[in-house]
Design a protein around this motif. Structure first.
Motif, PDB file in Angstrom:
ATOM      1  N   LEU A 113       1.042   3.903  -3.074  1.00  0.00           N
ATOM      2  CA  LEU A 113       0.657   5.310  -2.920  1.00  0.00           C
ATOM      3  C   LEU A 113       1.754   6.212  -3.459  1.00  0.00           C
ATOM      4  O   LEU A 113       1.481   7.194  -4.160  1.00  0.00           O
ATOM      5  CB  LEU A 113       0.409   5.636  -1.440  1.00  0.00           C
ATOM      6  CG  LEU A 113      -0.869   5.094  -0.807  1.00  0.00           C
ATOM      7  CD1 LEU A 113      -0.897   5.403   0.685  1.00  0.00           C
ATOM      8  CD2 LEU A 113      -2.099   5.683  -1.485  1.00  0.00           C
ATOM      9  N   THR A 158      -3.321  -0.757  -5.560  1.00  0.00           N
ATOM     10  CA  THR A 158      -3.213   0.551  -4.920  1.00  0.00           C
ATOM     11  C   THR A 158      -2.851   1.601  -5.964  1.00  0.00           C
ATOM     12  O   THR A 158      -3.453   2.666  -6.030  1.00  0.00           O
ATOM     13  CB  THR A 158      -2.132   0.530  -3.824  1.00  0.00           C
ATOM     14  OG1 THR A 158      -2.412  -0.525  -2.921  1.00  0.00           O
ATOM     15  CG2 THR A 158      -2.096   1.842  -3.066  1.00  0.00           C
ATOM     16  N   LEU A 209      -5.570   8.323  -0.323  1.00  0.00           N
ATOM     17  CA  LEU A 209      -5.734   7.042   0.384  1.00  0.00           C
ATOM     18  C   LEU A 209      -7.213   6.634   0.500  1.00  0.00           C
ATOM     19  O   LEU A 209      -7.576   5.539   0.072  1.00  0.00           O
ATOM     20  CB  LEU A 209      -5.045   7.087   1.749  1.00  0.00           C
ATOM     21  CG  LEU A 209      -5.130   5.810   2.577  1.00  0.00           C
ATOM     22  CD1 LEU A 209      -4.477   4.636   1.858  1.00  0.00           C
ATOM     23  CD2 LEU A 209      -4.491   5.986   3.945  1.00  0.00           C
ATOM     24  N   ARG A 212      -2.865  11.584   2.321  1.00  0.00           N
ATOM     25  CA  ARG A 212      -3.500  10.972   3.486  1.00  0.00           C
ATOM     26  C   ARG A 212      -5.018  11.146   3.486  1.00  0.00           C
ATOM     27  O   ARG A 212      -5.768  10.227   3.802  1.00  0.00           O
ATOM     28  CB  ARG A 212      -2.916  11.622   4.743  1.00  0.00           C
ATOM     29  CG  ARG A 212      -3.219  10.918   6.037  1.00  0.00           C
ATOM     30  CD  ARG A 212      -2.329  11.448   7.142  1.00  0.00           C
ATOM     31  NE  ARG A 212      -2.592  12.850   7.423  1.00  0.00           N
ATOM     32  CZ  ARG A 212      -3.394  13.270   8.411  1.00  0.00           C
ATOM     33  NH1 ARG A 212      -3.982  12.400   9.184  1.00  0.00           N
ATOM     34  NH2 ARG A 212      -3.580  14.549   8.607  1.00  0.00           N
ATOM     35  N   ILE A 240       0.839  -1.202   0.000  1.00  0.00           N
ATOM     36  CA  ILE A 240       0.000   0.000   0.000  1.00  0.00           C
ATOM     37  C   ILE A 240       0.877   1.257   0.000  1.00  0.00           C
ATOM     38  O   ILE A 240       0.650   2.192  -0.780  1.00  0.00           O
ATOM     39  CB  ILE A 240      -0.954  -0.004   1.215  1.00  0.00           C
ATOM     40  CG1 ILE A 240      -2.025  -1.079   1.043  1.00  0.00           C
ATOM     41  CG2 ILE A 240      -1.622   1.359   1.372  1.00  0.00           C
ATOM     42  CD1 ILE A 240      -2.894  -1.305   2.259  1.00  0.00           C
TER      43      ILE A 240
END
Lengths: 263, 257
Positions: A95, A153, A184, A180, A91
């Motif tokens: 990202l 992801t 996400l 964030r 993950i």
């Protein structure tokens, strides 16, 4: 007029037909009953196909002696450890690759050249590096989980609505907060698709690794009783694996509903 | 504080590697408490211009700046055509997003959030997720989010174009009521001429290929109640004038598509 009346009926009523709840257990019950009857009638030798009741009673012995617990604990430690490491790293890297164009350009070719390798082929190499023991098994599972999670992801990040990112920046978000608070959560549904996919891979790699080199573990147990031709205990091991897979999937499903309440 | 758009050009390179001029020589100012409406046919670059003013696109030439800031860091609030609420945040969490990112204390966030949610008429829906709301209510939340940071300039990019005609009429009225309370300098983009005349102090008409300012029209009508009977003739005259300026371009735009 009345004799020429034609009522228009809903032609798609079959689309929302209600099915009673017992239907979902019907298939399994019938299958088990059929299986049991075939065995009781001695149509096939018990060595090839033992009856469900025989499997359960031998399984009970395994549990009572504490042998099963040892195998399950060993397997669970490996799969949970490997899965957690692979998913977390997957993950995070996903990202970063999705957000940074530089990282994307540099590392994506690397990822795609390693991705197609069947991970179990790397086990001998990993054993060479990490020695025999728990480490190579955890590592191989982590590796197998890492790639599908990373790729999902990545594509989840890429599919996040650009206007949401613009909105976040407009209202003062830093790059870190964009990742964030927008990227996400926006990628989370796709990340979960990857996590579910990886659960199957993890189980497969667990059993393969345990069959190749392990003393304890469900995979080792299945192989062991196969060699001894004790089919009942072999089948019990397989049933435990099926249960494990089911449990894993349910758990992820539960977590998904918990983390994505807005869907 | 005034906003000045000075000599702005925007050139793109299209798919065939040809250079396309989207905007050329754009100059105008937005005064304090003024609503300036950009109107033009599709493809005239009005959204491009709004994005440049909003800091979401860089101009090829020229600049956009605040004048008379007295060293305050100016704030921009944007209301998006796509609404762009965060689906994973409730109405309240969406509205206070800007305050959160500015590090405003929790208590103040709650007070302001409540105040602006009340202003747009969403009281009682604070804990709803965007997907539970109708289109009009979503955009109310979008407006509250932009108001909540108390911006020095409010940018609105066709905010009501996705709404049905009845909802849109209501939202236009409400927007004026909100403006009356906040007095924010506003740049409003629309393709709807009635809307432009109804809301604007000044209407900037853009032409297409390249996007240039064709005309700037002052709407000399009182801000509130322009749709009332006594102004009907004047209202129609303004609308006709603007339509006259746009009509040819709009027909051209239709042929291209």
């Amino acid at each position: 007029m009345s004799e020429s009346k034609k009522i228009i009926k809903n032609k798609v009523a079959f689309l929302d037909r209600k099915i009673p709840r017992y239907a979902s257990v019907l298939g399994i019950t019938v299958l088990l009953l059929l299986w049991e009857t075939i065995c009781r009638m001695n149509l096939v030798p018990p060595l090839f196909l033992p009856a469900p009741t025989a499997i359960l009673s031998d399984g009970w012995d395994l549990m009572a002696s504490g042998e099963l617990m040892n195998h399950i604990t060993a397997s669970l430690t490996r799969i949970v450890g490997g899965y957690a490491i692979g998913a977390t790293v997957g993950i995070i890297i996903g990202l970063i690759l999705g957000f940074s164009r530089w990282a994307d350009a540099i590392f994506t070719p690397v990822v795609y050249s390693i991705y197609p390798i069947p991970k179990i082929a790397l086990l001998p190499l990993i054993i060479l590096w990490l020695g025999i023991g728990e480490m190579p098994k955890v590592a191989i599972i982590a590796l197998g989980v890492f790639f599908p999670v990373l790729i999902n992801t990545f594509s989840g990040v890429k599919s996040v609505d650009q206007t949401l990112i613009k909105a976040a920046v407009t209202f003062g978000s830093s790059h870190f907060n964009v990742i964030r608070k927008v990227i996400l959560p926006g990628a989370l549904p796709t990340i979960f698709a990857g996590l579910k996919l990886a659960a199957g891979t993890a189980l497969l790699l667990l059993v393969s690794a345990e069959m190749i080199a392990a003393q304890y573990g469900i995979g080792a147990m299945v192989l062991h009783y196969g060699n001894l031709m004790i089919t009942t205990k072999l089948m019990f091991g397989v049933m435990i694996l099926s249960l494990l897979g089911l449990l894993f999937n349910r758990g992820l499903h539960w977590l998904e509903n918990k983390l994505i309440p807005w869907k | 504080m005034r906003i000045v758009v000075e000599n702005v050009d925007k050139k793109f390179v299209d798919n065939n590697k040809r250079e396309v001029t989207a905007l050329e020589n754009i100059n105008f100012t937005i005064n304090e408490e003024e609503i300036v409406v950009l109107v033009g046919p599709s493809g005239c670059g009005k959204s491009t211009l709004l994005n440049i003013v909003g800091g979401l696109l860089s101009p090829t030439n020229g600049q956009v700046y605040f004048e008379g800031t007295n060293d305050i860091e100016p704030n921009l609030g944007i209301v998006f055509q796509e609404i762009a609420l965060f689906p994973w945040r409730t109405v309240f969490e969406n509205v206070i997003y800007g305050l959160e990112e500015r590090g405003v204390p929790k208590k103040e966030r709650e007070e302001k959030g409540k105040y602006y949610i009340d202003m747009v008429g969403l009281t009682g829906f604070e804990n709803a997720y965007p997907k539970q709301l109708s289109g009009g209510m979503k955009q109310r939340a979008g407006i509250a989010r932009a108001l909540c940071i108390e911006p020095h300039l409010l940018l609105m990019d066709e905010p009501f174009s996705a709404l049905d005609a009845q909802t849109r009429t209501i939202m236009q009225e409400e927007l004026l009521t909100i403006w009356n309370r906040t007095r924010l300098s506003t740049l409003y983009v629309t393709h709807n001429i009635q809307e432009a005349v109804y809301l604007g102090d000044r209407v900037i008409v853009l032409s297409r290929h390249p996007g240039k300012i064709k005309s700037i029209i002052n709407i000399d009508l009182p801000k509130i109640g322009r749709d009332s009977e006594q102004y009907r003739d004047q209202f129609e005259k303004y609308a006709d004038e603007i339509w006259g300026l746009i009509r040819h371009d709009a027909q051209e735009a239709l042929k291209e598509a």
